[in-house]
Enzyme design. Sequence first.
Site, PDB file in Angstrom:
ATOM      1  CB  CYS A 116      -0.967  -0.004   1.178  1.00  6.84           C
ATOM      2  SG  CYS A 116      -2.304  -1.174   0.939  1.00  6.84           S
ATOM      3  CG  HIS A 256      -3.076   3.797   2.189  1.00  8.33           C
ATOM      4  ND1 HIS A 256      -3.478   3.507   0.904  1.00  8.33           N
ATOM      5  CD2 HIS A 256      -3.177   2.640   2.882  1.00  8.33           C
ATOM      6  CE1 HIS A 256      -3.803   2.225   0.828  1.00  8.33           C
ATOM      7  NE2 HIS A 256      -3.634   1.676   2.011  1.00  8.33           N
ATOM      8  CG  ASN A 286      -6.655  -0.291   0.837  1.00  7.45           C
ATOM      9  OD1 ASN A 286      -6.008   0.235  -0.068  1.00  7.45           O
ATOM     10  ND2 ASN A 286      -6.089  -0.878   1.880  1.00  7.45           N
TER      11      ASN A 286
HETATM   12  O1  UT7 Z   1      -3.772  -0.918   3.483  1.00  6.84           O
HETATM   13  C1  UT7 Z   1      -2.868  -1.841   3.983  1.00  6.84           C
HETATM   14  C2  UT7 Z   1      -2.893  -1.908   5.429  1.00  6.84           C
HETATM   15  N1  UT7 Z   1      -4.124  -2.432   5.910  1.00  6.84           N
HETATM   16  C3  UT7 Z   1      -4.788  -1.796   6.858  1.00  6.84           C
HETATM   17  O2  UT7 Z   1      -4.385  -0.744   7.265  1.00  6.84           O
HETATM   18  C4  UT7 Z   1      -5.987  -2.486   7.443  1.00  6.84           C
HETATM   19  C5  UT7 Z   1      -5.920  -2.428   8.935  1.00  6.84           C
HETATM   20  N2  UT7 Z   1      -6.995  -3.136   9.605  1.00  6.84           N
HETATM   21  C6  UT7 Z   1      -8.291  -2.724   9.589  1.00  6.84           C
HETATM   22  O3  UT7 Z   1      -8.647  -1.768   8.916  1.00  6.84           O
HETATM   23  C7  UT7 Z   1      -9.259  -3.411  10.499  1.00  6.84           C
HETATM   24  O4  UT7 Z   1      -8.528  -4.251  11.380  1.00  6.84           O
HETATM   25  C8  UT7 Z   1     -10.342  -4.263   9.785  1.00  6.84           C
HETATM   26  C9  UT7 Z   1     -11.318  -3.337   9.079  1.00  6.84           C
HETATM   27  C10 UT7 Z   1      -9.677  -5.199   8.787  1.00  6.84           C
HETATM   28  C11 UT7 Z   1     -11.128  -5.075  10.811  1.00  6.84           C
HETATM   29  O5  UT7 Z   1     -11.668  -4.217  11.794  1.00  6.84           O
HETATM   30  P1  UT7 Z   1     -11.427  -4.519  13.354  1.00  6.84           P
HETATM   31  O6  UT7 Z   1     -12.155  -3.473  14.074  1.00  6.84           O
HETATM   32  O7  UT7 Z   1      -9.947  -4.613  13.581  1.00  6.84           O
HETATM   33  O8  UT7 Z   1     -12.140  -5.907  13.534  1.00  6.84           O
HETATM   34  P2  UT7 Z   1     -11.536  -7.286  14.065  1.00  6.84           P
HETATM   35  O9  UT7 Z   1     -10.744  -7.948  12.998  1.00  6.84           O
HETATM   36  O10 UT7 Z   1     -10.904  -7.072  15.401  1.00  6.84           O
HETATM   37  O11 UT7 Z   1     -12.874  -8.097  14.292  1.00  6.84           O
HETATM   38  C12 UT7 Z   1     -13.866  -7.689  15.253  1.00  6.84           C
HETATM   39  C13 UT7 Z   1     -15.063  -8.623  15.130  1.00  6.84           C
HETATM   40  C14 UT7 Z   1     -14.676 -10.097  15.093  1.00  6.84           C
HETATM   41  O12 UT7 Z   1     -15.688 -10.820  15.775  1.00  6.84           O
HETATM   42  P3  UT7 Z   1     -15.478 -11.278  17.303  1.00  6.84           P
HETATM   43  O13 UT7 Z   1     -14.238 -12.124  17.299  1.00  6.84           O
HETATM   44  O14 UT7 Z   1     -15.322 -10.018  18.090  1.00  6.84           O
HETATM   45  O15 UT7 Z   1     -16.745 -12.013  17.576  1.00  6.84           O
HETATM   46  C15 UT7 Z   1     -14.711 -10.446  13.642  1.00  6.84           C
HETATM   47  O16 UT7 Z   1     -14.968 -11.811  13.402  1.00  6.84           O
HETATM   48  O17 UT7 Z   1     -15.735  -8.368  13.880  1.00  6.84           O
HETATM   49  C16 UT7 Z   1     -15.847  -9.599  13.134  1.00  6.84           C
HETATM   50  N3  UT7 Z   1     -15.729  -9.280  11.716  1.00  6.84           N
HETATM   51  C17 UT7 Z   1     -16.783  -8.922  10.958  1.00  6.84           C
HETATM   52  N4  UT7 Z   1     -18.101  -8.784  11.230  1.00  6.84           N
HETATM   53  C18 UT7 Z   1     -18.915  -8.392  10.233  1.00  6.84           C
HETATM   54  C19 UT7 Z   1     -14.604  -9.247  10.954  1.00  6.84           C
HETATM   55  N5  UT7 Z   1     -14.925  -8.885   9.705  1.00  6.84           N
HETATM   56  C20 UT7 Z   1     -16.267  -8.678   9.677  1.00  6.84           C
HETATM   57  C21 UT7 Z   1     -17.157  -8.271   8.668  1.00  6.84           C
HETATM   58  N6  UT7 Z   1     -18.475  -8.148   9.001  1.00  6.84           N
HETATM   59  N7  UT7 Z   1     -16.767  -7.999   7.413  1.00  6.84           N
END
Ligand code: UT7
Length: 331
Positions: A116, A256, A286
């Site tokens: 990225c 970004h 993204n």
């Molecule tokens: O560009 C390159 C670099 N990349 C980035 O900068 C991305 C960085 N990361 C992020 O933007 C975020 O971590 C994400 C958007 C990918 C995920 O958001 P988060 O707030 O970190 O969520 P998480 O992965 O901690 O998941 C929280 C909960 C989980 O459920 P439990 O374990 O709390 O029950 C996930 O299973 O949300 C669940 N979850 C979803 N729920 C509905 C994960 N993805 C989804 C989804 N829809 N699409």
Amino acid sequence: MSKITAAITAVGKYLPEYILSNKELETMVDTNDEWITSRTGIKERRILKEENAGASFMAIEAAKDLLQKSGVNPEEIDAVIVSTATPDMPVASTAVYTATKIGATNAFAFDLQAACSSFLYGMSVASTYIESGRYKKVLLIGSDKMSSIIDYTDRATCIIFGDGAGAVLFEPNEEGLGLQDEYLRSDGIGRDYLKIEAGGSILPPSEETVKNKQHFVHQEGRTVFKFAVSNMADVSEKILTRNNLTKDDVSWLVSHQANKRIIEATADRIGLDENKVMMNIHKYGNTTSATLPLLLNDYEKELKKGDNLIFAAFGGGFTWGAIYLKWAYNS
Ligand code: UT7
């Protein structure tokens, strides 16, 4: 003689027509519009549906848009750099094909891969070529067809990414406008957290790797999020400090577009108001190498000669950094 600086003198873009909305994603994986919007800020993203079309297809269209708007003769371009994490093919450069297709017959061309941060690193390379005095016109394109490496059954990644391309032209400037300073970083610990495991030289593609979906992007989102927030904010603060800039001197944060919460955290750290933060993540998600040039296209009409822009990016690898650039024209 005054020092030559490298200024952006023209921009162009291409976005595929097909819009993949959060609503449509709800029918594909277990997710919902509310979760995606509140966690990422994304409402929709573009998907390239054309057959046999990859990163070069969009790079060519973005470059043609720039050439048409600026009236630049492609034969005068010295170098074409395509920043991309999704080249047309592993071997045979996307940039070389792009250069030929746009009529840049006197240019040399190559691809640049830094996940990225590819476009940010590309800005460093393109501007250094100009500052050296050896080249007068360097075309930098960010193009990514993320849909080609995303598993649309994996809700952790498929909601984030989109396809698109943006192009900028770097030319010499003698008024001191253009790139002023850069602070680029990388750290190999990142490869455990954001990667495509198969298809490279460690694990060449096989029936097994395809069956295991190792040819798709895998991301530990939460970990990447933490690194992105702290590192992008750090470099943005650092580049302000070492250039004696206060928040009032900054016209725009060009960040970004990976997650609205990461962009806001970076803006908060340097004390910037919301109205100085470029944002289009809601429309495109993204787009990896295309986020920064797409922002410049979307905000081009609002930019004024002399505006101080702070670019910031964070990506797989890990790679990250910030660039301070003075905008060079009124449109
Ligand atoms: O560009 C390159 C670099 N990349 C980035 O900068 C991305 C960085 N990361 C992020 O933007 C975020 O971590 C994400 C958007 C990918 C995920 O958001 P988060 O707030 O970190 O969520 P998480 O992965 O901690 O998941 C929280 C909960 C989980 O459920 P439990 O374990 O709390 O029950 C996930 O299973 O949300 C669940 N979850 C979803 N729920 C509905 C994960 N993805 C989804 C989804 N829809 N699409």
